[in-house]
Enzyme design. Structure first.
Site, PDB file in Angstrom:
ATOM      1  N   HIS A 146      -6.485   3.255  -4.379  1.00 49.44           N
ATOM      2  CA  HIS A 146      -5.226   3.272  -5.113  1.00 49.44           C
ATOM      3  C   HIS A 146      -4.542   4.624  -4.955  1.00 49.44           C
ATOM      4  O   HIS A 146      -5.203   5.661  -4.954  1.00 49.44           O
ATOM      5  CB  HIS A 146      -5.456   2.966  -6.592  1.00 49.44           C
ATOM      6  CG  HIS A 146      -4.200   2.617  -7.305  1.00 49.44           C
ATOM      7  ND1 HIS A 146      -3.514   1.442  -7.088  1.00 49.44           N
ATOM      8  CD2 HIS A 146      -3.471   3.310  -8.209  1.00 49.44           C
ATOM      9  CE1 HIS A 146      -2.432   1.416  -7.847  1.00 49.44           C
ATOM     10  NE2 HIS A 146      -2.383   2.545  -8.537  1.00 49.44           N
ATOM     11  N   HIS A 156       3.404   4.397  -9.249  1.00 48.94           N
ATOM     12  CA  HIS A 156       2.492   3.647  -8.386  1.00 48.94           C
ATOM     13  C   HIS A 156       2.790   2.168  -8.557  1.00 48.94           C
ATOM     14  O   HIS A 156       3.627   1.775  -9.369  1.00 48.94           O
ATOM     15  CB  HIS A 156       1.039   3.949  -8.755  1.00 48.94           C
ATOM     16  CG  HIS A 156       0.681   3.482 -10.138  1.00 48.94           C
ATOM     17  ND1 HIS A 156      -0.221   2.469 -10.370  1.00 48.94           N
ATOM     18  CD2 HIS A 156       1.122   3.866 -11.367  1.00 48.94           C
ATOM     19  CE1 HIS A 156      -0.334   2.279 -11.676  1.00 48.94           C
ATOM     20  NE2 HIS A 156       0.476   3.108 -12.306  1.00 48.94           N
ATOM     21  N   CYS A 208       0.281  -0.346  -3.695  1.00 49.61           N
ATOM     22  CA  CYS A 208       0.449   1.078  -3.999  1.00 49.61           C
ATOM     23  C   CYS A 208       0.768   1.909  -2.758  1.00 49.61           C
ATOM     24  O   CYS A 208       1.698   2.721  -2.762  1.00 49.61           O
ATOM     25  CB  CYS A 208      -0.786   1.621  -4.705  1.00 49.61           C
ATOM     26  SG  CYS A 208      -2.323   1.443  -3.763  1.00 49.61           S
TER      27      CYS A 208
END
Length: 181
Positions: free
Chosen positions: A134, A151, A82
């Site tokens: 993340h 992402h 990510c």
């Protein structure tokens, strides 16, 4: 304008009426917002560091990686994580940003949910993590939590998801407006 206001003030029998008219006049211009921000009655607007052209170019670049598989530490078409997705996309557009999501999450100013715009970075703590692990970038905002972001998903690679999704909503931590380097 100044002469008109001075004349109104001098010739006004009721000074409170002048004050009311003056405040209404101020409220219709940008000065009133600055005064309210200065005295703390209104939060200042978040500054957009990147131009709309730059943001659109970065998002277009991010979308070219759609479907690339997830790979821990990856930063190219063979696989990316990510933060690697953000890092590579910005680098290819000529901007330097931190490589890791925990560092990226501090590379800007916090944005409230009602101020989120395209190009803001969104962060999560997934799978019971106690730290941000993340990252994504906002590609659409339809209001509230109806926010789409791109992402690199560990299970499905680079893709777009929505914050209304139960998993992402539960894992959501914050949004920032990134600094420009």
């Amino acid at each position: 304008m100044k002469k008109v206001l001075l004349w109104m003030y001098k010739n006004s029998i009721q000074k409170p009426l002048f004050f009311l008219i003056f405040c209404v006049g101020l409220s219709s211009c940008g000065i009133w917002h600055k005064v309210k921000q200065f005295v703390g009655l209104e939060k200042s607007e978040y500054i957009q560091n990147y131009s709309f052209r730059e943001i659109n170019s970065i998002i277009d670049r991010l979308k070219t990686f759609t479907g690339v598989p997830y790979k821990t530490g990856g930063i190219d078409e063979n696989g990316m994580d990510c933060s690697g997705l953000l890092y590579t996309s910005y680098k290819l557009e000529g901007f330097e940003i931190p490589r890791l999501s925990k560092d990226q999450s501090n590379f800007g100013l916090p944005v409230s949910i009602d101020q989120i715009t395209i190009g803001d970075w969104i962060f999560f703590k997934t799978n019971g993590s106690t730290i941000i692990n993340h990252a994504g970038i906002v590609t659409k905002n339809k209001g509230g939590f109806d926010i789409t972001f791109i992402h690199s998903s560990t299970s499905k690679g680079v893709r777009e998801d929505n914050l209304t999704n139960k998993f992402w909503n539960k894992s959501f931590v914050k949004v920032i407006r990134p600094f420009k380097n």
